[in-house]
Write a protein that holds these residues in place. Structure first.
Motif, mmCIF file in Angstrom:
data_model
loop_
_atom_site.group_PDB
_atom_site.id
_atom_site.type_symbol
_atom_site.label_atom_id
_atom_site.label_comp_id
_atom_site.label_asym_id
_atom_site.label_seq_id
_atom_site.Cartn_x
_atom_site.Cartn_y
_atom_site.Cartn_z
ATOM 1 N N ALA A 120 6.373 12.335 -63.169
ATOM 2 C CA ALA A 120 5.533 11.226 -62.682
ATOM 3 C C ALA A 120 4.977 10.399 -63.838
ATOM 4 O O ALA A 120 4.883 9.164 -63.742
ATOM 5 C CB ALA A 120 4.393 11.784 -61.826
ATOM 6 N N GLN A 121 4.618 11.045 -64.951
ATOM 7 C CA GLN A 121 4.049 10.299 -66.065
ATOM 8 C C GLN A 121 5.066 9.342 -66.678
ATOM 9 O O GLN A 121 4.700 8.259 -67.156
ATOM 10 C CB GLN A 121 3.526 11.268 -67.118
ATOM 11 C CG GLN A 121 2.799 10.599 -68.274
ATOM 12 C CD GLN A 121 1.601 9.797 -67.812
ATOM 13 O OE1 GLN A 121 0.726 10.300 -67.125
ATOM 14 N NE2 GLN A 121 1.556 8.524 -68.200
ATOM 15 N N SER A 122 6.337 9.695 -66.666
ATOM 16 C CA SER A 122 7.361 8.788 -67.197
ATOM 17 C C SER A 122 7.426 7.509 -66.382
ATOM 18 O O SER A 122 7.573 6.411 -66.931
ATOM 19 C CB SER A 122 8.721 9.487 -67.206
ATOM 20 O OG SER A 122 8.721 10.599 -68.080
ATOM 21 N N TRP A 123 7.302 7.606 -65.072
ATOM 22 C CA TRP A 123 7.292 6.416 -64.237
ATOM 23 C C TRP A 123 6.018 5.600 -64.461
ATOM 24 O O TRP A 123 6.056 4.357 -64.408
ATOM 25 C CB TRP A 123 7.419 6.804 -62.761
ATOM 26 C CG TRP A 123 8.790 7.289 -62.405
ATOM 27 C CD1 TRP A 123 9.180 8.575 -62.202
ATOM 28 C CD2 TRP A 123 9.959 6.477 -62.221
ATOM 29 N NE1 TRP A 123 10.525 8.632 -61.909
ATOM 30 C CE2 TRP A 123 11.030 7.347 -61.908
ATOM 31 C CE3 TRP A 123 10.213 5.106 -62.296
ATOM 32 C CZ2 TRP A 123 12.324 6.894 -61.661
ATOM 33 C CZ3 TRP A 123 11.506 4.657 -62.059
ATOM 34 C CH2 TRP A 123 12.529 5.543 -61.744
ATOM 35 N N LEU A 124 4.900 6.256 -64.722
ATOM 36 C CA LEU A 124 3.674 5.521 -65.049
ATOM 37 C C LEU A 124 3.833 4.786 -66.378
ATOM 38 O O LEU A 124 3.307 3.674 -66.541
ATOM 39 C CB LEU A 124 2.486 6.481 -65.107
ATOM 40 C CG LEU A 124 1.989 7.034 -63.774
ATOM 41 C CD1 LEU A 124 0.874 8.043 -64.008
ATOM 42 C CD2 LEU A 124 1.509 5.904 -62.873
ATOM 43 N N ASP A 125 4.541 5.390 -67.327
ATOM 44 C CA ASP A 125 4.806 4.703 -68.592
ATOM 45 C C ASP A 125 5.623 3.437 -68.357
ATOM 46 O O ASP A 125 5.355 2.383 -68.960
ATOM 47 C CB ASP A 125 5.556 5.636 -69.545
ATOM 48 C CG ASP A 125 4.721 6.837 -69.960
ATOM 49 O OD1 ASP A 125 3.488 6.803 -69.759
ATOM 50 O OD2 ASP A 125 5.311 7.816 -70.457
ATOM 51 N N ALA A 126 6.637 3.533 -67.491
ATOM 52 C CA ALA A 126 7.449 2.354 -67.186
ATOM 53 C C ALA A 126 6.616 1.297 -66.453
ATOM 54 O O ALA A 126 6.737 0.089 -66.731
ATOM 55 C CB ALA A 126 8.657 2.759 -66.335
ATOM 56 N N LEU A 127 5.765 1.730 -65.530
ATOM 57 C CA LEU A 127 4.894 0.778 -64.827
ATOM 58 C C LEU A 127 3.941 0.091 -65.794
ATOM 59 O O LEU A 127 3.676 -1.118 -65.680
ATOM 60 C CB LEU A 127 4.114 1.521 -63.745
ATOM 61 C CG LEU A 127 3.138 0.673 -62.918
ATOM 62 C CD1 LEU A 127 3.890 -0.395 -62.135
ATOM 63 C CD2 LEU A 127 2.334 1.569 -61.979
ATOM 64 N N HIS A 128 3.450 0.832 -66.768
ATOM 65 C CA HIS A 128 2.561 0.236 -67.769
ATOM 66 C C HIS A 128 3.284 -0.837 -68.574
ATOM 67 O O HIS A 128 2.701 -1.884 -68.895
ATOM 68 C CB HIS A 128 2.035 1.324 -68.700
ATOM 69 C CG HIS A 128 1.249 0.799 -69.850
ATOM 70 N ND1 HIS A 128 1.787 0.635 -71.109
ATOM 71 C CD2 HIS A 128 -0.039 0.373 -69.938
ATOM 72 C CE1 HIS A 128 0.868 0.151 -71.911
ATOM 73 N NE2 HIS A 128 -0.239 -0.019 -71.233
ATOM 74 N N ALA A 129 4.552 -0.595 -68.918
ATOM 75 C CA ALA A 129 5.308 -1.595 -69.673
ATOM 76 C C ALA A 129 5.447 -2.889 -68.885
ATOM 77 O O ALA A 129 5.458 -3.983 -69.473
ATOM 78 C CB ALA A 129 6.679 -1.034 -70.033
ATOM 79 N N LEU A 130 5.542 -2.813 -67.556
ATOM 80 C CA LEU A 130 5.690 -4.016 -66.733
ATOM 81 C C LEU A 130 4.358 -4.741 -66.556
ATOM 82 O O LEU A 130 4.283 -5.963 -66.681
ATOM 83 C CB LEU A 130 6.258 -3.630 -65.364
ATOM 84 C CG LEU A 130 7.637 -2.966 -65.362
ATOM 85 C CD1 LEU A 130 8.039 -2.601 -63.948
ATOM 86 C CD2 LEU A 130 8.674 -3.889 -66.000
ATOM 87 N N ILE A 131 3.302 -3.989 -66.263
ATOM 88 C CA ILE A 131 2.009 -4.610 -65.966
ATOM 89 C C ILE A 131 1.314 -5.078 -67.239
ATOM 90 O O ILE A 131 0.561 -6.055 -67.230
ATOM 91 C CB ILE A 131 1.123 -3.622 -65.188
ATOM 92 C CG1 ILE A 131 1.794 -3.235 -63.874
ATOM 93 C CG2 ILE A 131 -0.250 -4.200 -64.918
ATOM 94 C CD1 ILE A 131 1.001 -2.243 -63.059
#
Length: 442
Positions: free
Chosen positions: A123-134
Motif C-alpha cells: 500500500a505504501q508504494s501506491w501512496l508514493d506514486a500518488l504523492h508523485a502525481l499530487i
C-alpha cells in the motif's frame, strides 16, 4: 492549587527533565529560510522527474497488462516512485522541524513471480506514486513563489548598483520604467529609492512566504509518505501495551498466589488444625483447650494482618478514598527504610489508572529498596509536568539495578508500558539508584 507533602525537613532534589518523544528542532531564523528555499528549489526538478516517471509508467503499464508485460512495468514504476519518495522524506524533518517515522515496505519473498508482484501488493508504494502525481502542482507553486520573492527582493535592494546599465528615455524613447508607467517622473534617485522600497517589502515578507509554501508541500509529503507509518507505530504501541498489561497481570497474579500460599493460607491451615484440636480437648482438658484457642486467635489476627497487607498492595482503600498523595504518605510511613516524600499535585484527583500505576511504581520501588539496596534513605518525588505524571524514586544504596527481563524491575516496566508510560533506570555500581517513571495523564 497544589498539594505539598514533605516527610522530612530536607527538600527533594528536583528530578532531571526527560521526554519520551524527540523535542522539536530549534534553529536560527536565517538557517530555516535557507532550508526552506533549498527545499523549494530542489523539489521542483525532482517533482518533474517523479511526475513524468509515474505518469508514463502507470500509463504504459496499464496499457500492456493484456500481455503481462505491464505487470513488470507497473512494478518498476512503483519501485522508482519509492526511490523518489525516499528523497522527499529526507527533506521533511528539516522543513517541518520534527522527526517523522519511516514506513516499512513489504519485503520481497517467495517465488520470482511473487517477488515481482511485491510492490503491487504494498500500500505504501501506491501512496508514493500518488504523492508523485499530487505533489507536482504544489512543487510548481513553491518554486514560483520562492524564485519570485528572492528575485524581487535581491533585485530591488541591489538596484542602485546596476541602474546605470539599463537604457533610459534619453537613449531609447520608447523605453518606460515602472515609475513612468505609474505617471511619475523617473530620475535615477527616484528609481533607486522606489525599487529599493519594493525590494525591502519583498525581503520582509520573503521568509513567511517561502516558509508557507515549503510547509504546504512538506505537509502533503507527511500525509502521504509518513502517516501510514505513524498509524502503524500507534498500533504497535497499543499492541505492546496490551501484551505488557497481560504480562504484568500474570506476574501480579502469580505473586499474589505465592504470597497467599506462603502467608495467610499457612496460618489458616494451622488455625483449622488448632480449632479441631481445641474441640477434641474441650471435654477432657478445658485448660488445654483454652490455650489452644488463644493460639488460634493469634493465628487469626496474623492471617488478617497479612490479608490487609496484600489488599493494600493491590488497591489500598486510602488510595480510592483520599487520593494518591495520602496513599503515598501511608506507604512511606510503613517503609522500613526512611522515606523523604515530596508530592506536588493539583487539588483535583487524577484518573484512576494514573493513580493506581503511580502507587504501584512507588510501592514496588520501595519494596525493592528495602530488600536489595542496603539504603539508609530513600527519596520519592511525584509531580505533574506538561501532561505527564513524573514519579522519581532515589535511594543511596549500592546500585546495580537493571530493568531487564528476568529482573525485579521488569514488572514495573510492563505495568508502565500498559499505561503507555516509560521507566528510566539510572543505577551505577556503588549507587545511587534513581528510577524515573513517566505516566501520561488521561
Amino acid at each position: 492549587m497544589s498539594t505539598e507533602i514533605l516527610m522530612t525537613p530536607e527538600t527533594l532534589r528536583p528530578p532531571p527533565a526527560t521526554t519520551a518523544l524527540p523535542a522539536p528542532r530549534r534553529r536560527g531564523f536565517l538557517r530555516q529560510v535557507a532550508i526552506d528555499t533549498g527545499y523549494a528549489l530542489a523539489s521542483f526538478p525532482l517533482a518533474i522527474v517523479a511526475f513524468v516517471v509515474v505518469v508514463t509508467g502507470l500509463s504504459v503499464g496499464a496499457g500492456l497488462l493484456v500481455i503481462w508485460v505491464g505487470v513488470a512495468v507497473l512494478a518498476l514504476t512503483l519501485v522508482a516512485a519509492r526511490g523518489l519518495a525516499t528523497a522527499e522524506r529526507a527533506w521533511l524533518p528539516s522543513v517541518l522541524r520534527r522527526e517523522l517515522p519511516r514506513p516499512a515496505y513489504r519485503r520481497a519473498e517467495g517465488s520470482p513471480l511473487r517477488r515481482l508482484l511485491t510492490p503491487l501488493r504494498d500500500a505504501q508504494s501506491w501512496l508514493d506514486a500518488l504523492h508523485a502525481l499530487i505533489r507536482f502542482p504544489f512543487a510548481i507553486l513553491a518554486f514560483v513563489v520562492t524564485v519570485t520573492f528572492w528575485s524581487v527582493a535581491l533585485g530591488g535592494l541591489t538596484y542602485g548598483a546596476w541602474d546605470w546599465t539599463l537604457p533610459d528615455a534619453s537613449t531609447t524613447p520608447d523605453n518606460e520604467d515602472l515609475l513612468e508607467l505609474l505617471g511619475q517622473e523617473s530620475t535615477a534617485g527616484r528609481r533607486i529609492l522606489f525599487y529599493a522600497l519594493i525590494g525591502l517589502a519583498f525581503a520582509l515578507v520573503l521568509p513567511f512566504a517561502v516558509r508557507g509554501v515549503a510547509v504546504l508541500q512538506a505537509q502533503l509529503g507527511r500525509a502521504l509518505l509518513t502517516s501510514r507509518a505513524a498509524a502503524q507505530e500507534q498500533i504497535d504501541r497499543a499492541t505492546q501495551g496490551r501484551d505488557a498489561a497481560v504480562a504484568a497481570e500474570a506476574v501480579a497474579l502469580r505473586r499474589l498466589e505465592r504470597d497467599i500460599h506462603d502467608g495467610p493460607q499457612q496460618h489458616l491451615v494451622r488455625l483449622g488444625m488448632d480449632l479441631a484440636r481445641a474441640q477434641r480437648q474441650l471435654d477432657r482438658d478445658p485448660a488445654a483447650a483454652r490455650s489452644t484457642l488463644g493460639e488460634a486467635a493469634g493465628l487469626a489476627r496474623e492471617a488478617l494482618e497479612e490479608l490487609r497487607a496484600l489488599s493494600r498492595g493491590i488497591a489500598p482503600p486510602v488510595l480510592a478514598d483520599r487520593g494518591l498523595a495520602a496513599a503515598l504518605a501511608a506507604l512511606a510511613a510503613r517503609s522500613p527504610v526512611p522515606v523523604e516524600l515530596a508530592v506536588d499535585l493539583p487539588a483535583e484527583r487524577l484518573a484512576p489508572v494514573t493513580e493506581n500505576t503511580a502507587y504501584f511504581v512507588v510501592s514496588e520501588a520501595l519494596a525493592n529498596v528495602a530488600k536489595h539496596s542496603g539504603a539508609q534513605l530513600c527519596r520519592v518525588g511525584v509531580s505533574r509536568d506538561d501532561g505527564t505524571l513524573r514519579v522519581v524514586v532515589e535511594d543511596d544504596g549500592t546500585g546495580g539495578a537493571v530493568a531487564a527481563p528476568g529482573h525485579g524491575l521488569a514488572g514495573l516496566t510492563d505495568r508502565l508500558r500498559a499505561a503507555d508510560g516509560a521507566l528510566t533506570v539510572d543505577s551505577p555500581r556503588g549507587g545511587p539508584t534513581r528510577l524515573t517513571a513517566e505516566v501520561p495523564l488521561a
